[in-house]
Design an enzyme around this catalytic site. Sequence first.
Site, PDB file in Angstrom:
ATOM      1  N   CYS A1138       0.840  -1.206   0.000  1.00 12.53           N
ATOM      2  CA  CYS A1138       0.000   0.000   0.000  1.00 12.53           C
ATOM      3  C   CYS A1138       0.875   1.257   0.000  1.00 12.53           C
ATOM      4  O   CYS A1138       1.550   1.527  -0.973  1.00 12.53           O
ATOM      5  CB  CYS A1138      -0.986  -0.041   1.168  1.00 12.53           C
ATOM      6  SG  CYS A1138      -2.371   1.087   0.916  1.00 12.53           S
ATOM      7  N   HIS A1263      -3.582  -5.762   0.819  1.00 12.77           N
ATOM      8  CA  HIS A1263      -3.038  -5.923   2.177  1.00 12.77           C
ATOM      9  C   HIS A1263      -3.063  -7.385   2.657  1.00 12.77           C
ATOM     10  O   HIS A1263      -3.946  -7.775   3.417  1.00 12.77           O
ATOM     11  CB  HIS A1263      -3.865  -5.094   3.154  1.00 12.77           C
ATOM     12  CG  HIS A1263      -3.624  -3.631   3.080  1.00 12.77           C
ATOM     13  ND1 HIS A1263      -2.555  -3.018   3.696  1.00 12.77           N
ATOM     14  CD2 HIS A1263      -4.307  -2.643   2.460  1.00 12.77           C
ATOM     15  CE1 HIS A1263      -2.598  -1.711   3.467  1.00 12.77           C
ATOM     16  NE2 HIS A1263      -3.642  -1.459   2.713  1.00 12.77           N
ATOM     17  N   GLU A1265      -1.176  -8.643   4.899  1.00 15.09           N
ATOM     18  CA  GLU A1265      -0.877  -8.682   6.337  1.00 15.09           C
ATOM     19  C   GLU A1265      -2.114  -8.495   7.197  1.00 15.09           C
ATOM     20  O   GLU A1265      -2.075  -8.719   8.408  1.00 15.09           O
ATOM     21  CB  GLU A1265       0.174  -7.608   6.668  1.00 15.09           C
ATOM     22  CG  GLU A1265      -0.338  -6.178   6.812  1.00 15.09           C
ATOM     23  CD  GLU A1265      -0.653  -5.466   5.493  1.00 15.09           C
ATOM     24  OE1 GLU A1265      -0.915  -4.251   5.535  1.00 15.09           O
ATOM     25  OE2 GLU A1265      -0.644  -6.124   4.421  1.00 15.09           O
TER      26      GLU A1265
END
Length: 1298
Positions: A1138, A1263, A1265
């Site tokens: 990001c 994303h 994570e």
Amino acid sequence: MLILRGAPALSAFRHSKLLEQLKQKVSAVSGLYAEFAHFADVNDVLTSEEQQVLDRLLKYGPSVPVQEPSGRLFLVLPRFGTISPWSSKASDIARNCGLTKIQRIERGIAFYVEGQFSEAQAQAIADSLHDRMTQLVLGDHEQAASLFSHAQPKPLTAVDILGGGRAALEKANVELGLALAEDEIDYLITSFNGLGRNPHDIELMMFAQANSEHCRHKIFNASWDIDGQSQEKSLFGMIKNTYQMHSEGVLSAYKDNASVIVGNVAGRFFPDPETRQYGAVQEPVHILMKVETHNHPTAIAPFPGAATGSGGEIRDEGATGRGAKPKAGLTGFTVSNLQIPGFVQPWEVPYGKPERIVTALDIMIEGPLGGAAFNNEFGRPALTGYFRTFEQSITTPHGDEVRGYHKPIMLAGGMGNIREDHVQKGEITVGSKLIVLGGPAMLIGLGGGAASSMATGTSSADLDFASVQRENPEMERRCQEVIDRCWQLGDRNPISFIHDVGAGGLSNAFPELVNDGDRGGRFELRNVPNDEPGMAPLEIWSNESQERYVLAVGVEDFDRFKAICERERCPFAVVGEATAEPQLTVTDSHFGNSPVDMPLEVLLGKVPRMHRSVEREAEIGDDFDPSTLDIEESVQRVLRHPAVASKSFLITIGDRSITGLVARDQMVGPWQVPVADCAVTATSFDVNTGEAMAMGERTPLALLDAPASGRMAIGETLTNIAASCIEKLSDIKLSANWMSAAGHPGEDARLYDTVKAVGMELCPELGITIPVGKDSMSMKTRWSDEGTEKSVTSPLSLIVTGFAPVVDIRQTLTPELRMDKGITDLILIDLGRGQNRMGASILAQTHGKLGRVAPDVDDAEDLKAFFAVIQGLNSDGHILSYHDRSDGGLLVSTLEMAFAGHCGLNLHLDGVADNVSELSAILFNEELGAVIQVRQDATPLVLAQFSAAGLEDCVAVIGQPINNDEVSISFHGEPVFSGQRRLLQRQWAETSYQIQRLRDNAECADQEFDALLEEDNPGLTVKLGFDVNEDIAAPYIKTGVRPQVAVLREQGVNGQVEMAAAFDRAGFNAIDVHMSDILAGRVDLNDFKGMVACGGFSYGDVLGAGEGWAKSALFNSRARDAFQGFFERADSFTLGVCNGCQMLSNLHELIPGSEFWPHFVRNRSEQFEARVAMVQVQESASIFLQGMAGSRMPIAIAHGEGHAEFRNDDALLEADVSGTVALRFVDNHGKVTETYPANPNGSPRGIGGMTTLDGRVTIMMPHPERVFRAVQNSWRPEDWNEDAAWMRMFRNARAWVN
């Protein structure tokens, strides 16, 4: 001063939209061009190298052809004498890049408007192009030199009450907008006569803010007579009764910035303050709860009003105890009728509004963007909320009046976590340093506490506008990082006392801080960080500049605190010190005087208690017979009512996956339909316990039966939060937000009776506590329209939010009907017990009616039994789907379940209706209740459990979901209603679509709306080329060797903790590294095998998303050498996600094999996009994606600038054939797509991630994570256990290191 032209400031979409708006104001406008203009204040001539660096710094954003401008110049700049947040960040970046000759950089927009127009028309154009609170308009660039000149400070003034008496104070009361009551004026005259001197204006403003209704809650603390009868308790006393009756599980109530309740034990994950290594600390993780309102500012200026509302509530959470951490947010809006152009609904009757406030539609376009933008940039997920419109003419004993929400409700709330040892404030020792943490003082938000305490329309427009603050969320993030570092020190936490700076600015915050700590304070006004040196003492002390906290830090802890602030680059200043004597003294070294010198007891002490003597009014209502209505038309009207319709336009603009601790957001199922009943977060990364929050509000009912509206708000909160897995009903704690037009006939008595019904009766009967809340007592708007006096008065409005610890976040129920569970039944639980009361229902409102009898909670025992049975059935696995009954009634509940399940319905009403005339009331009544889906073979057992709990008369089987698109409702075999699910869903989605179309790129809105017509959309799916439950890193973890990965962040980055958690789980030692560590030489990247650049808003996206961060590395010699050396090491790996992806793409000149990478710019929708998107892993060399090629799975998306922009088509082709494309967006059929919203940013050929030729550096906008655990996914396949598919990526990195 240097003047540097910038890039065009408007995309094609924004350009055409603004041109259209200008033409509507001034028809003579024929053309428009806008570009950024940069101004640099330099103290010496720049060298050619320095000029090159500056030129590159100021080249940012998308590549748009630059034009030679023509037309009249309107140069929009920050107001002279101010320093904009953009400027402070851009100037920071310039300094970090070694441009020491630059004192400051500022930015404006040069608008060139073509056409022949008068000066009056030019003024109208200028008014449309700038925010007069923070900006001004000039006619040429050279005049901008005044940006860098500093005004002389204005002096103190006194109010001559010794000579002029009461009249002098009354005059100041009006001129300064103090909103002082008669008895307060008397009190001040007595107090200052006693002190033998005249008050200064600064003291009067301070007193007015500290004692405003907004801050002191005078009505809630007042004594009452109703109909001549003295009432035993105050409103606050009745709320506190809930705590006196049931205090268990509450750790802090009524005395801090937020309430604290008992949470679960978990391994709280954060970096060790000394070693900076992330790890888990097993401890109780207690829950903060707070809900605020920001109604007045949102009516005047919706974007900053809602943004600063969210920001203020976040600060309240962070400033609880000795410092805490906000975790998840909620937002709510109530406004008058929207009247969308081209989509005006039959019940929306135009009534007008005062000039000083904006329309309901503008509030709902701009306000939600403001609230979402602040939460997004701060890094807090927005997980639940509500939206209601109401505006109706009603007949009362005093004649006809309009009831509605011209003064809107803007609700900002949330929950956070706090350590057990930090729940209570500490001791402020004498001599403690009194500190302001955060941004500088600016002349904004003056008198907000007093302004919000007045009915809209009773103060001047200038005072109204001056009372709205402006936001800088990246600064608040830096402050929170400081607070986090402090609480992470445990018993060495340097913060002994903390408050946020809100209404009244420092003039309220510092006195509150020292008074609550049983101290006095001595302050130096010129120590307050100040970006507007021309301000008078009153303005410095009382302005409501945002993103500030006041703290007490002991002398012995100060150096530790200072070092933390410097590492986080967070401004702070020691403004004063604590004294033993309870005196408040403010000195001014510039003028050599003391603007404030008064005992705290005069400021905060013996102010007269309010007494209210009121009368009850006869209840109102009108006749409403739903049996005469056409059901098909009723369905269409109800589905389009904003309280019922899809809230998608409010949801996709807000990040819902940040923190990696979100277990249930608003979007449900494979088709991501916004119908969730509650929000759920995980306590930490190592457990399946968590926290839930849900809302309830039924405000229009208050016009018929105010106590019923209060009971129903609590009831709806409970039927919503029941979807989560909670041990017992009393674990739920409530926040109550009360809005009333105090003084309006009958409203005070309605308020008292409703508080009594809630605080003295229902909550004690349920065993539930209300430990926190807020009130807003001026919910009325008055104005004159061509000589006619008009007003709009809100109904009494109670908004309830429930919070609770959750036993198992995996067992949260959703409304998604399951078609993969065999034959199932739908069961209605009707807590109204067949009364079908239609008063103030959405159906009545869509016909301009109220009805007479409101639904109500008749028996608390029914609610308790319902909650217990639902929890039991959920624990036993019997409930497949759950949805509460609320706005729109049973029909809407079942339709929303079908929308989420992408299926049809076959409903038969034989068991719930006696005759045809009852059918409309049964389908559209809004009594409390729920619909559950169960396997048909379990139906007898389920019904028996409700019967055993005394609810036999409340339950009935009402039909089945069916595996096609048809919705049919019948009664004794005769059809009552039929329709197609997807067409009904389009009707339900149309209100959201119409607003989205006005706000965002209309082309994208059209694509999303048309996608609802697709018949064979399979929804989100998973197709993996690997075993999700296999841990390929396990052999390496067993060796005990844990390679180090630098979890890199810059100021404004907010996604580092979940990133560290993912790498930690994969067998790495994750180390917290701030860019300031690299620039100062405290950290050596040679100590790390891996580096990951995390998501967020570095420098608030100033100088382009990720570009400021990248340039501070490129143009700082120490940082450049460190990064270049790291990237060139063959044994190193790097990930950028990001904002980190954007940053690394701008470092491509240092990264071998990255020559094919694009630049990331604004999404095609022109909007922040928070979605779950489908991606396919491409065949590439990426070390993170080995063994995953061809796999398709969902992933979290949250970005505003993710569109991959290549230099030209050839560069795109080169990237395609080079094998460096790592991820592509695909549609639900698995095809690579550029269509919105499957491709949320419009990147060409679906490009979502890139890697280098050797695969050691990978960048991606999505994303991974945030979704490495199964429970973190908004939707997931049932065969996922603990791990989600994206965990493989991090384990691949661990395997590669070996």
